[in-house]
Design a protein around this motif. Sequence first.
Motif, short mmCIF file in Angstrom:
data_model
loop_
_atom_site.label_atom_id
_atom_site.label_comp_id
_atom_site.label_asym_id
_atom_site.label_seq_id
_atom_site.Cartn_x
_atom_site.Cartn_y
_atom_site.Cartn_z
N ALA A 51 -2.44 -6.38 -6.63
CA ALA A 51 -1.61 -7.22 -5.76
C ALA A 51 -0.70 -8.11 -6.59
N GLN A 52 -1.20 -8.63 -7.72
CA GLN A 52 -0.37 -9.48 -8.57
C GLN A 52 0.84 -8.72 -9.09
N ASN A 83 3.37 -7.82 -6.31
CA ASN A 83 4.17 -9.00 -5.96
C ASN A 83 5.23 -9.27 -7.02
N SER A 93 -0.95 3.51 0.60
CA SER A 93 -0.96 2.14 1.14
C SER A 93 0.00 1.25 0.35
N HIS A 112 3.76 -0.57 1.42
CA HIS A 112 4.05 -1.99 1.25
C HIS A 112 5.36 -2.22 0.49
N ASP A 114 -13.40 1.28 -4.02
CA ASP A 114 -12.51 1.58 -2.92
C ASP A 114 -13.12 1.15 -1.58
N LEU A 115 -12.56 0.08 -1.04
CA LEU A 115 -13.12 -0.47 0.20
C LEU A 115 -12.95 0.50 1.37
N LEU A 166 -10.45 -10.03 -1.76
CA LEU A 166 -10.29 -8.59 -2.00
C LEU A 166 -9.69 -7.91 -0.78
N SER A 182 -6.07 -8.77 -0.32
CA SER A 182 -5.11 -8.32 -1.33
C SER A 182 -4.80 -6.84 -1.23
N MET A 183 -5.51 -6.13 -0.34
CA MET A 183 -5.23 -4.69 -0.21
C MET A 183 -4.06 -4.43 0.71
N PRO A 184 -3.03 -3.71 0.24
CA PRO A 184 -1.99 -3.32 1.18
C PRO A 184 -2.58 -2.33 2.18
N ARG A 185 -2.19 -2.44 3.44
CA ARG A 185 -2.77 -1.58 4.46
C ARG A 185 -1.80 -0.47 4.83
N ARG A 192 5.28 -6.13 3.83
CA ARG A 192 5.03 -7.55 3.98
C ARG A 192 5.81 -8.29 2.91
N LYS A 214 4.78 -10.76 0.99
CA LYS A 214 3.97 -10.91 -0.20
C LYS A 214 2.53 -10.53 0.12
N LEU A 215 1.89 -9.92 -0.86
CA LEU A 215 0.47 -9.66 -0.72
C LEU A 215 -0.29 -10.89 -1.18
N TYR A 216 -1.43 -11.15 -0.58
CA TYR A 216 -2.28 -12.18 -1.14
C TYR A 216 -2.81 -11.63 -2.46
N ALA A 217 -2.74 -12.41 -3.52
CA ALA A 217 -3.27 -11.95 -4.81
C ALA A 217 -4.29 -12.96 -5.31
N ILE A 218 -5.47 -12.45 -5.69
CA ILE A 218 -6.46 -13.33 -6.33
C ILE A 218 -5.90 -13.68 -7.70
N PRO A 219 -5.73 -14.96 -8.02
CA PRO A 219 -5.11 -15.31 -9.30
C PRO A 219 -6.03 -14.98 -10.47
#
Lengths: 339, 342
Positions: free
Chosen positions: A194-195, A198, A219, A223, B213-214, B253, B256-259, B265, B267-272
Amino acid sequence: MSKELLRVEGLKVHFPIRTGGILIGQYTPLKAVDGVSFTLNEGETLGIVGESGCGKSTLGRAVLQLIKPTDGKVVFMGSELTGVGAEVIRQKRADMQIVFQDPLASLNPRMTVGDIIGEPLTVFFPKMKAEERKAKVRALMAKVGLLPQMINRYPHEFSGGQCQRIGIARAMILNPKLVICDEPVSALDVSIQAQIVNLLMDLQKEFGLSLLFISHDLSVVRHVSHRVMVLYLGKVMEIAERDAIYEAPLHPYTQALISAVPVPDPDIEKNKQRIVLGGDLPSPMKPPSGCVFRTRCPKASDICAKEVPVLEEKMPGHRVACHHWGIPDAAAVPTVGHH
Amino acid sequence: MTAVLEVRDLKVRFATPDGEVSAVNGVSFDVNEGECVGIVGESGSGKSQLFMSVMGLLAKNGRTLGSAKYRGTELVGMPVKDLNKIRGDKIAMIFQDSMTGLTPHLRIGKQMTEVLVQHKGMGEAAAVKRALEMLNLVRIPEAARRLAQYPHELSGGMRQRIMIAMALLCEPELLIADEPTTALDVTVQAQILDLMADLKRVTKAAIVLITHDLGTVAGLCDKVQVMYGGRFMETGSVQEIFYQPAHPYTAGLLASMPRLTEGRREKLYAIPGQPPNLQRLPKACPFQERCDYVHERCVDELPLLRDVTPGHAKACHLLSLANPVSDPKAPSLKVATEARSA
């Protein structure tokens, strides 16, 4: 959309593979890319999807002339890249760059990060003073999320995500118009993906970049992309606006591909009607006659073996290469779900 | 429900020239009969090493502390001779890379019958018959011909099916699948996931699915355990984990996964930040450096797993994600005391 930046017409890349002969070799062409045409506008992202062996990486390299195309035309910023001298292409490379899949392997382990990112400057602006070059590198490092004081470190001191940032900085230092991203996030963990996604989208917005985003991850492609192209055995199956590809795919392969992606949602995933394709990808040395997808296609009929379907515009901006194209309905798809 | 596998306070340590690496740091859980448990985590979270240690397959510099019992029999420290009676027979494993998982210089038939001759004492003819049955079960076309082939003659999807068939030969009670579809293309992955869903119904084996892989977990699993820095961050039913994540890492998690089902979108949420270095794990919560809700307690005290609702547990000091304040009742270990006991 705005102005056209890149036009690819009938691009072919055939690799001769030795298949026999003792003294005089017999060669069979492996058609990695076989007649691909598309355009890319300024500031646009074209997603290129397909499974391994579909030719998506070869296509990216052939656009950059890193692999010499067998046939076809690549027109970049109004001038042709195919059939011109090496020096002309070299000059053009300042405007077209590439980011690779394996972040660590694509960086020279014996060069410092500063030298890696600054190398394009030494090549294209040999007279630039070292201080000026370093200043540019530091500024760009900050922009891509690296600490500028790490300029003298070596690649092995960085994590995968950080190495990918270095690779992106190297691609960005000459302020290119086009960046080809070849599976840029596939080797990264979910939280790091994701980082990087972005970052690429931020850079695109800031510099008006055009991106060819090559990936097997549908996916991520949804995006980042404005338009999406689906490849199978070196041929374009379908190309359209992003939402059209994902919400109303017209090619049976695209339909199967999208239904095959596991979605991180148990209610959807456990009750989903998945189109399961039989078999494996045929050998690109011996592609099926007619439509290359017919051996795995749930809709295949006699005509598919005889005639190669032409990539045609079936809906505005939506081109498909299929004799039996159409919006799927449950009855039309025989191998739905579990058996 | 009876537990097939009971793991208690399991730890995995590796001795390296740069110091000790703590891959798994005290996890406890049961795998019950007929259950499919997903172990989710990123690279370095310890998810694979956890089960390599259970199977006695750690690298030479690795050691296992704690307990892992198969039907009451302790596996940790068991002599290899005894372990070999259980491995491949009662507990089977499927690996990610089917090319290295199969022996390259043995024909498929030989590799498959060997297991049956070894564990079940079958004759050659009976073993071949059984191997053929299994190949048909995993839908290998022209099964009889495959027995005479070598692994390199088969495609990746086909090899993965053979690995699954081999794992199922002795009708194991526990099947451990470590990233079984990661190396495969999407359409082939769909075939294998379909096959595994069918097998889940047909066989009574408990399945452990180790993956990053979720999406795969959402489709197959009943229970999920989320790992980070060698610890469980959150455990619960697949519904709870995906729809009511209670730990900031799980929620991050998922966000942060694109669906596939969503458009472009902004911006994706990103875990820093970066995943933790296992040689220098933070003393208290392993996720503290990347957490949006980090506070004093996270640095001083290690949060222990506690129930959010029965069966759904998290290791986090927060009251809840909706009300992210420190919960004074949250059980924890003072880092100082832990350091002394270790």
